[in-house]
Design a protein around this motif. Structure first.
Motif, short mmCIF file in Angstrom:
data_model
loop_
_atom_site.label_atom_id
_atom_site.label_comp_id
_atom_site.label_asym_id
_atom_site.label_seq_id
_atom_site.Cartn_x
_atom_site.Cartn_y
_atom_site.Cartn_z
N GLY A 170 -32.61 12.43 25.13
CA GLY A 170 -32.83 12.26 26.50
C GLY A 170 -33.82 12.59 27.17
N ALA A 171 -34.76 12.11 27.78
CA ALA A 171 -35.66 12.83 28.39
C ALA A 171 -35.88 14.15 28.76
CB ALA A 171 -35.95 12.11 29.84
N GLN A 172 -36.53 15.56 28.13
CA GLN A 172 -36.38 16.29 28.69
C GLN A 172 -36.03 16.34 30.24
OE1 GLN A 172 -39.67 18.30 28.38
NE2 GLN A 172 -38.95 20.48 27.94
N GLY A 173 -35.83 17.47 31.34
CA GLY A 173 -35.49 17.59 32.75
C GLY A 173 -35.07 18.44 32.80
N GLU B 197 -27.80 14.65 35.21
CA GLU B 197 -27.64 13.70 34.15
C GLU B 197 -28.25 12.30 35.27
OE1 GLU B 197 -24.29 11.07 31.68
OE2 GLU B 197 -23.68 13.34 33.13
N GLN B 198 -27.79 12.53 36.09
CA GLN B 198 -28.52 10.86 36.95
C GLN B 198 -30.38 11.14 37.26
OE1 GLN B 198 -27.31 10.38 40.82
NE2 GLN B 198 -27.46 8.54 41.23
N GLU C 147 -36.30 8.50 32.39
CA GLU C 147 -36.01 7.54 31.79
C GLU C 147 -36.48 6.12 31.92
OE1 GLU C 147 -34.96 7.88 26.98
OE2 GLU C 147 -33.84 9.18 28.26
N ARG C 148 -35.26 5.70 32.61
CA ARG C 148 -35.25 4.29 33.12
C ARG C 148 -36.75 4.10 33.41
NH1 ARG C 148 -30.58 1.03 33.50
NH2 ARG C 148 -28.72 3.16 32.90
N ALA C 149 -37.65 4.36 34.26
CA ALA C 149 -38.59 4.73 35.16
C ALA C 149 -40.41 4.30 34.36
CB ALA C 149 -39.20 5.64 36.33
N GLY D 145 -41.23 -2.27 38.83
CA GLY D 145 -40.02 -1.83 38.62
C GLY D 145 -39.91 -0.14 38.43
N ALA D 146 -40.55 0.45 37.98
CA ALA D 146 -40.52 1.83 38.19
C ALA D 146 -41.42 2.83 38.97
CB ALA D 146 -42.94 2.30 37.21
#
Length: 268
Positions: free
Chosen positions: A119-122, A126-127, A133-135, A146-147
């Motif tokens: 997953g993206a580091q953060g 979770e949300q 990541e979607r951005a 969209g981003a």
């Protein structure tokens, strides 16, 4: 500086001089060469390990010459903890001679394939991690608006969570949802979620995102604004996390203070 350091700091697009990595003999267009330019290291939350891990490349990187001043670099990565695999791709531009002793290079485009293993580091919220990541995926696909939608969603979600945690109503007595400007003002006044560096411009950031989303900017402008907006949203997220951690530490030590912890129950 070696080329790997430029790759490691992606998506940073600043120009940097690096050590020669192609040698002096020119490589023909479309040809590949294995280069030694340092290991690529990308930090991600590994789902198998359940923690943030370094995903590391091998000693040699696959480099494709895509033009006189353009390189395509494919990198295979492995989790340093469990060996889970991922890939990264970099399109590198050069401002001068690729074969000079210290070519000036910069990142043109970048994307990662984590194979649902990382997953993206953060913040491990979770949300929010998922939205970041979607951005980034939307941005990598050159979908600027969209981003920006995902960045605005992160801002809205943080504000709503902070409001609930601080006991601030998100609706008016008649049940209608509060205007975001008003809600943000109330939340920041109590929980101080906006970093001090741009504390007076919290709503300006939201308006910037909204203007792009609602068609007041073309895709080129949206893509140009994405990175600075993302950095500011990351600043808000980091500020919320830091305040939560400070509040938890103060409580553990038994000190008295007025630190707010707007989403302490959502952070580790």
């Amino acid at each position: 500086m070696r080329l790997s350091e430029v790759l490691n700091r992606a998506p940073d697009t600043s120009r940097t001089q690096v050590e020669n990595f192609l040698g002096s003999r020119k490589v023909s267009w479309g040809a590949q060469r294995l280069i030694t330019a340092g290991r690529v290291v990308r930090n991600h939350f590994c789902l198998a390990c359940g923690d943030t891990r370094s995903f590391v490349s091998g000693e040699k990187l696959s480099c494709l010459v895509a033009g006189e001043q353009v390189l395509s670099i494919d990198v295979a990565l492995r989790c340093s903890g469990c060996g889970s695999g991922a890939e990264a791709w970099f399109l590198i531009g050069c401002g001068d001679d690729l074969y000079s002793p210290a070519p000036e290079v910069y990142l043109q485009r970048f994307t990662e394939n984590r194979r649902d293993l990382a997953g993206a580091q953060g913040l491990r919220i979770e949300q929010i991690d998922d939205l970041f990541e979607r951005a980034q995926i939307a941005f990598d696909d050159r979908l600027g608006a969209g981003a920006m939608i995902y960045l605005r969603k992160i801002f809205e979600s943080l504000t709503m969570e902070a409001a609930v945690a601080a006991g601030i109503a998100t609706t008016h007595p008649n049940g209608r949802r509060k205007n975001f400007r008003l809600l943000l003002q109330e939340v920041d006044g109590q929980a101080r979620i906006i970093p001090t560096e741009f504390a007076e411009n919290g709503y300006t950031l939201f308006a910037e995102l909204s203007n792009v989303i609602h068609g007041d900017a073309d895709e080129a402008e949206a893509l140009e604004k994405y990175d600075p907006c993302r950095r500011l949203i990351l600043g808000v997220v980091s500020n919320v996390r830091n305040r939560s951690e400070f509040a938890a530490a103060i409580a553990t030590l038994g000190w008295e203070g007025d630190e707010q912890s707007p989403i302490a129950d959502r952070t580790p």
